[in-house]
Scaffold this active site. Structure first.
Site, PDB file in Angstrom:
ATOM      1  N   VAL A 120       0.362  -2.664   1.080  1.00  0.00           N
ATOM      2  CA  VAL A 120       0.132  -1.279   0.724  1.00  0.00           C
ATOM      3  C   VAL A 120       0.851  -1.079  -0.783  1.00  0.00           C
ATOM      4  CG1 VAL A 120       0.609   1.106   0.814  1.00  0.00           C
ATOM      5  CG2 VAL A 120       0.068  -0.158   2.865  1.00  0.00           C
ATOM      6  N   HIS A 150      -9.706   8.549  -1.484  1.00  0.00           N
ATOM      7  CA  HIS A 150     -10.159  10.137  -1.905  1.00  0.00           C
ATOM      8  C   HIS A 150     -10.186  10.875  -0.699  1.00  0.00           C
ATOM      9  CE1 HIS A 150     -11.506  13.179  -4.393  1.00  0.00           C
ATOM     10  NE2 HIS A 150     -12.479  13.188  -3.623  1.00  0.00           N
ATOM     11  N   ASP A 163       1.500  -5.382  -3.918  1.00  0.00           N
ATOM     12  CA  ASP A 163       2.249  -4.649  -2.690  1.00  0.00           C
ATOM     13  C   ASP A 163       3.760  -4.968  -2.569  1.00  0.00           C
ATOM     14  OD1 ASP A 163       3.140  -4.662  -0.096  1.00  0.00           O
ATOM     15  OD2 ASP A 163       1.801  -6.250   0.712  1.00  0.00           O
ATOM     16  N   ASP A 182       7.140  -2.545  -4.412  1.00  0.00           N
ATOM     17  CA  ASP A 182       7.689  -1.417  -3.690  1.00  0.00           C
ATOM     18  C   ASP A 182       8.772  -1.780  -2.857  1.00  0.00           C
ATOM     19  OD1 ASP A 182       6.389  -2.061  -1.389  1.00  0.00           O
ATOM     20  OD2 ASP A 182       4.564  -0.965  -1.931  1.00  0.00           O
ATOM     21  N   ASP A 194      -7.018   6.615  -5.217  1.00  0.00           N
ATOM     22  CA  ASP A 194      -7.941   7.435  -5.233  1.00  0.00           C
ATOM     23  C   ASP A 194      -8.882   6.810  -6.386  1.00  0.00           C
ATOM     24  OD1 ASP A 194     -10.074   9.508  -5.842  1.00  0.00           O
ATOM     25  OD2 ASP A 194      -8.674  10.946  -5.011  1.00  0.00           O
ATOM     26  N   ASP A 198       3.710  -4.775   2.880  1.00  0.00           N
ATOM     27  CA  ASP A 198       2.853  -4.153   4.033  1.00  0.00           C
ATOM     28  C   ASP A 198       1.426  -4.084   3.830  1.00  0.00           C
ATOM     29  OD1 ASP A 198       3.342  -2.548   2.069  1.00  0.00           O
ATOM     30  OD2 ASP A 198       3.898  -0.751   3.416  1.00  0.00           O
ATOM     31  N   SER A 201     -10.290  17.637  -2.655  1.00  0.00           N
ATOM     32  CA  SER A 201     -11.237  17.436  -3.551  1.00  0.00           C
ATOM     33  C   SER A 201     -11.841  18.886  -4.173  1.00  0.00           C
ATOM     34  CB  SER A 201     -12.577  16.419  -3.046  1.00  0.00           C
ATOM     35  OG  SER A 201     -13.281  16.027  -4.118  1.00  0.00           O
TER      36      SER A 201
HETATM   37 CA   LIG Z   1       4.158  -2.543  -0.138  1.00  0.00          CA
END
Ligand SMILES: [Ca+2]
Ligand SMILES: *[C@@H]1O[C@H](CO)[C@@H](O)[C@H](O)[C@H]1NC(C)=O
Ligand SMILES: *[C@@H]1O[C@H](CO)[C@@H](O)[C@H](O)[C@H]1NC(C)=O
Ligand SMILES: *[C@@H]1O[C@H](CO)[C@@H](O)[C@H](O)[C@H]1NC(C)=O
Ligand SMILES: *[C@@H]1O[C@H](CO)[C@@H](O)[C@H](O)[C@H]1NC(C)=O
Ligand SMILES: *[C@@H]1O[C@H](CO)[C@@H](O)[C@H](O)[C@H]1NC(C)=O
Ligand SMILES: *[C@@H]1O[C@H](CO)[C@@H](O)[C@H](O)[C@H]1NC(C)=O
Ligand SMILES: *[C@@H]1O[C@H](CO)[C@@H](O)[C@H](O)[C@H]1NC(C)=O
Ligand SMILES: *[C@@H]1O[C@H](CO)[C@@H](O)[C@H](O)[C@H]1NC(C)=O
Ligand SMILES: *[C@@H]1O[C@H](CO)[C@@H](O)[C@H](O)[C@H]1NC(C)=O
Length: 591
Positions: A283, A503, A274, A277, A457, A281, A207
């Site tokens: 994410v 962040h 999610d 990709d 972020d 998961d 940062s």
């Molecule tokens: Ca994923």
């Protein structure tokens, strides 16, 4: 301590350490006294500086247990040294340094400078342990702002209308240069290194601390062997003003969404993006694919619910906000509105001026809407504007120069934000902007950079880091093709996006995301052993997969999971295009 020193050291380095240890092994009590440190203070290291040798304090700290996102959990022993210096010709000037020294047996010929966050130039005791953990002496500065706990903003105004320019330049870059010059000289003297003995020099920060690291290698090439920085708060006038953009979107569209409505939009975005990709998961590892393929309007009409809260932190983490929040909020129960989605979509699209030209870019889809946080008015039973004081402070302190809080956004439009970004670029170019793109001297001196940025972020747009890396590529490798230039740059400067991360921290909304906790160790391996961090080492820090290892792709390569569960780093031009913006409203290059 979980570190395996053998893996971090070359045979040659181990040999030299063993020799050093047998010829002059010093315990902490040997080095940790006022007289030893006084004798080791450098003289004439910087013109115009006088070190106050009577100010030296020392104390031994043993078995100190330290944890952080920026180093592995460790138990450390060190000598804590503090002393003050002043700049000749300035009255009442006093800059405090704190330097932690290891015993000789732990010392691996390394210096590590550490930085701050927000308007702070140090992180108290939380960042400085990293030097000791990685076999170095480690330092921080108070910048001359009054004490280690005073941020630069407390010293920035001499009076309303009058900036303290010494404070501005110290915060901008000067204090860190002085810390490293003095700290390294002291370290060499304490450990008896001769002029030809190598003292490796590193920097770690995130940062504002990331901006501070860049302020050094952009100016003082030969001072650094490498820096490990996260989410730097550089391109200052744009970055700080950007914090007010979400508020102006709300004002312009005249809609102040309940926090729960925005949180629902974030949750739905994460759920929808999610799998893009290749791995479901929780994410969003490819927010670029999310930007390309997710229609945020599909969230309109979905119902949301958040329980009433009697105060304290709301459903959004407002960790980076210094003011506001904390009031009691009612039950929030409704369906996502067209207006709410329009606010979210306009924020993600980034700032454009009234002629429709692009001024700046924004957070990635899937990131929280921290800057858009509204506050509840229990008299009118409505949600209202809550001025983001990260942005507000910049305007009050460095544009208006008369305070640290912005009371009103009356009359402020997209064009006002544009003017603040562009005029600030000129006014703070030599101090805070910190985007000088020609790193040729640093590269020629053999310097290395590990630079990472959470892909979710909500405080510093991830694309900000990509833009700077891309600027360096264009300035330093102008005649190469994109890929040749990118590969040449990656020989010594690599930028990694951190899937799902917030962040300078892992993200509770995507707990299975990795985090590069060992980045300084990986930088040391790169500098001292030539181990290129082709992918950056990262670890899941929370949830059911805590401790699992994952590797981060170096941009422009992007992560993609195959159906058999293996991740590869792929080259995808359509995705890369989403990270690069033409800021055609700004009449000068924005690096
Ligand atoms: Ca994923
Ligand atoms: C530090 O920990 C070590 C190992 O547990 C122990 O032997 C030593 O006595 C401790 N030192 C102090 C000062 O507590
Ligand atoms: C280091 O020394 C300073 C000055 O005496 C003191 O304020 C600080 O608490 C010390 N830190 C540690 C970890 O001992
Ligand atoms: C600036 O003016 C404000 C408002 O009148 C006042 O509260 C503040 O103390 C002044 N600041 C300085 C540094 O004089
Ligand atoms: C969003 O998801 C988090 C869990 O990841 C949950 O705690 C929260 O209640 C959800 N918010 C809404 C508005 O659905
Ligand atoms: C939210 O509102 C809906 C529709 O009015 C209702 O069916 C539901 O029970 C409410 N939920 C809560 C937890 O109050
Ligand atoms: C600070 O300056 C701005 C711009 O001149 C002005 O609008 C504002 O009222 C001033 N604030 C204070 C606290 O004096
Ligand atoms: C790029 O090519 C131009 C034209 O041939 C040349 O003048 C310039 O020096 C080259 N720049 C670099 C960095 O090689
Ligand atoms: C990589 O991270 C793992 C934890 O995920 C850690 O055990 C390992 O030591 C790290 N490797 C390097 C080279 O830093
Ligand atoms: C997974 O598939 C890829 C190609 O699709 C292959 O390169 C890789 O070896 C496979 N990995 C495993 C563990 O089967």
């Amino acid at each position: 301590m979980r570190l395996n020193w053998g893996r971090l050291l070359s045979t040659a380095a181990i040999t030299s350490v063993v020799i050093a240890a047998t010829t002059s092994s010093k315990t902490l009590s040997d080095i940790c006294s006022k007289s030893v440190v006084q004798a080791a203070l450098p003289s004439d290291i910087i013109q115009g500086i006088t070190i106050d040798s009577s100010s030296v304090t020392t104390n031994i700290v043993t078995n100190s247990s330290v944890t952080s996102n920026f180093f592995p959990d460790s138990i450390i022993n060190f000598c804590n040294v503090t002393f003050a210096y002043s700049h000749d010709g300035i009255t009442n000037d006093r800059v405090l340094l704190e330097i932690w020294l290891p015993a000789t047996a732990q010392f691996q010929n390394r210096w590590v400078s550490t930085g701050g966050g927000g308007y702070a130039i140090n992180s108290g005791d939380s960042s400085i342990p990293v030097g000791i953990i990685y076999g170095g002496a480690s330092g921080m500065t108070d910048g001359g702002f009054g004490s280690f706990s005073n941020s630069a903003d407390t010293a920035m105004l001499l009076a309303n209308g009058t900036l303290n320019y010494e404070t501005l330049y110290m915060f901008g870059y000067k204090a860190h240069w002085e810390l490293s010059k003095i700290g390294k000289a002291l370290t060499k003297n304490v450990f008896g290194l001769s002029g030809s003995d190598k003292l490796y020099s590193y920097y770690q920060g995130c940062s504002e601390g990331g901006r501070e690291g860049w302020s050094q290698v952009q100016r003082y090439a030969g001072e650094w062997d490498g820096i490990a920085v996260g989410a730097p708060a550089f391109r200052w006038s744009f970055q700080q003003t950007q914090h007010l953009f979400s508020n102006i979107v709300e004002k312009t569209l005249d809609y102040y969404p309940p926090p729960c409505e925005l949180e629902k939009i974030v949750n739905e975005t994460i759920a929808a993006c999610d799998p893009l990709d290749g791995k479901t998961d929780g994410v969003v590892s490819r927010s670029d694919l999310c930007a390309l393929h997710f229609d945020i309007e599909s969230v309109i009409g979905k119902s949301y619910y958040c329980a009433a809260s009697s105060g304290g932190p709301g459903p959004f983490k407002k960790s980076k906000r210094q003011f506001g929040g904390g009031g009691s909020t009612p039950t929030q129960n409704g369906t996502v509105s067209r207006k709410g989605v329009e606010v979210a979509k306009t924020i993600i699209n980034g700032l454009h001026d009234s002629e429709g030209r692009r001024v700046y870019f924004s957070y990635q889809p899937g990131a929280d809407f921290d800057d858009a946080q509204t506050q509840y008015n229990s008299n009118t039973n409505t949600w209202e504007l809550d001025i983001d004081q990260l942005g507000g402070e910049h305007i009050a302190l460095l544009v208006y120069k008369n305070g640290t809080t912005l009371d009103s956004l009356d009359g402020v439009t997209y064009d006002t934000l544009t003017e603040w970004m562009v005029s600030g670029m000129l006014e703070y170019d030599s101090t805070l902007q910190t985007t000088w793109p020609d790193l040729t001297p640093f590269q020629k001196a053999g310097g290395k950079v590990i630079h990472f940025h959470g892909e979710a972020d909500p405080s510093i747009p991830t694309a900000s880091s990509i833009r700077y890396w891309e600027s360096v590529r264009q300035i330093m490798y102008p005649n190469m093709t994109y890929l040749d230039g990118a590969n040449a740059l990656k020989e010594w400067y690599r930028v990694y996006t951190v899937p799902g991360a917030a962040h300078c921290a892992p993200n509770p909304l995507m707990p299975n995301g990795p985090w590069p906790q060992t980045s300084l160790g990986n930088l040391i391996d790169w500098v001292e052993k030539g181990v290129t961090p082709v992918t950056l080492n990262a670890t899941i820090q929370q949830g059911e997969h805590i401790g699992d290892n994952q590797q981060l792709c170096a941009y422009p390569l992007r992560p993609l999971w195959k159906s058999n569960g293996t991740m590869s780093c792929v080259y995808d031009e359509a995705s890369i295009a989403t990270w690069n913006y033409d800021l055609n409203a700004v009449p000068a290059p924005v690096y």
